[in-house]
Design a protein around this motif. Structure first.
Motif, PDB file in Angstrom:
ATOM      1  N   TRP A 161       0.816  -1.204   0.000  1.00  0.00           N
ATOM      2  CA  TRP A 161       0.000   0.000   0.000  1.00  0.00           C
ATOM      3  C   TRP A 161       0.858   1.264   0.000  1.00  0.00           C
ATOM      4  N   GLN A 174       1.581   1.956  -3.633  1.00  0.00           N
ATOM      5  CA  GLN A 174       0.347   2.386  -4.276  1.00  0.00           C
ATOM      6  C   GLN A 174      -0.010   3.812  -3.872  1.00  0.00           C
ATOM      7  N   PHE A 175       0.234   4.163  -2.613  1.00  0.00           N
ATOM      8  CA  PHE A 175      -0.051   5.514  -2.140  1.00  0.00           C
ATOM      9  C   PHE A 175       0.856   6.545  -2.814  1.00  0.00           C
ATOM     10  N   LEU A 212       2.263   6.245  -5.769  1.00  0.00           N
ATOM     11  CA  LEU A 212       1.802   6.357  -7.147  1.00  0.00           C
ATOM     12  C   LEU A 212       0.528   7.181  -7.246  1.00  0.00           C
ATOM     13  N   LEU A 213      -0.375   7.042  -6.292  1.00  0.00           N
ATOM     14  CA  LEU A 213      -1.596   7.830  -6.285  1.00  0.00           C
ATOM     15  C   LEU A 213      -1.295   9.315  -6.120  1.00  0.00           C
ATOM     16  N   ILE A 214      -0.408   9.669  -5.219  1.00  0.00           N
ATOM     17  CA  ILE A 214      -0.022  11.067  -5.034  1.00  0.00           C
ATOM     18  C   ILE A 214       0.620  11.615  -6.300  1.00  0.00           C
ATOM     19  N   VAL A 237       0.095  10.645  -9.402  1.00  0.00           N
ATOM     20  CA  VAL A 237      -0.940  10.814 -10.419  1.00  0.00           C
ATOM     21  C   VAL A 237      -1.783  12.052 -10.132  1.00  0.00           C
ATOM     22  N   ILE A 238      -2.115  12.283  -8.879  1.00  0.00           N
ATOM     23  CA  ILE A 238      -2.917  13.457  -8.532  1.00  0.00           C
ATOM     24  C   ILE A 238      -2.165  14.742  -8.824  1.00  0.00           C
TER      25      ILE A 238
END
Length: 67
Positions: free
Chosen positions: A47, A50-51, A53-55, A57-58
């Motif tokens: 996670w 994944q976190f 990568l999410l930041i 992308v945002i």
């Protein structure tokens, strides 16, 4: 942190490299295998990764939307 997600990631990167070298219809099959293995490696990733990568992308989508 288990590093099992690296196995499909490196497999996908290797098949992606070989699909760039190939010009037959086998390149489409290896490209499909590359996409499937990259998605699988993202699902298996811890996670924390994944976190991050999410930041990423945002932040990158906000920069693209401002332009």
């Amino acid at each position: 942190m288990p590093l099992f997600f690296l196995i499909p990631l490196f497999t996908g990167l290797a098949t992606g490299y070989f699909s760039k070298k190939c010009t037959d219809e086998i390149a489409y099959l290896t490209g499909l295998f590359t996409v499937i293995s990259l998605i699988l490696s993202l699902v298996l990733a811890p996670w924390q990764i994944q976190f991050v990568l999410l930041i990423f992308v945002i932040i990158s989508s906000n920069r693209l939307l401002q332009e």
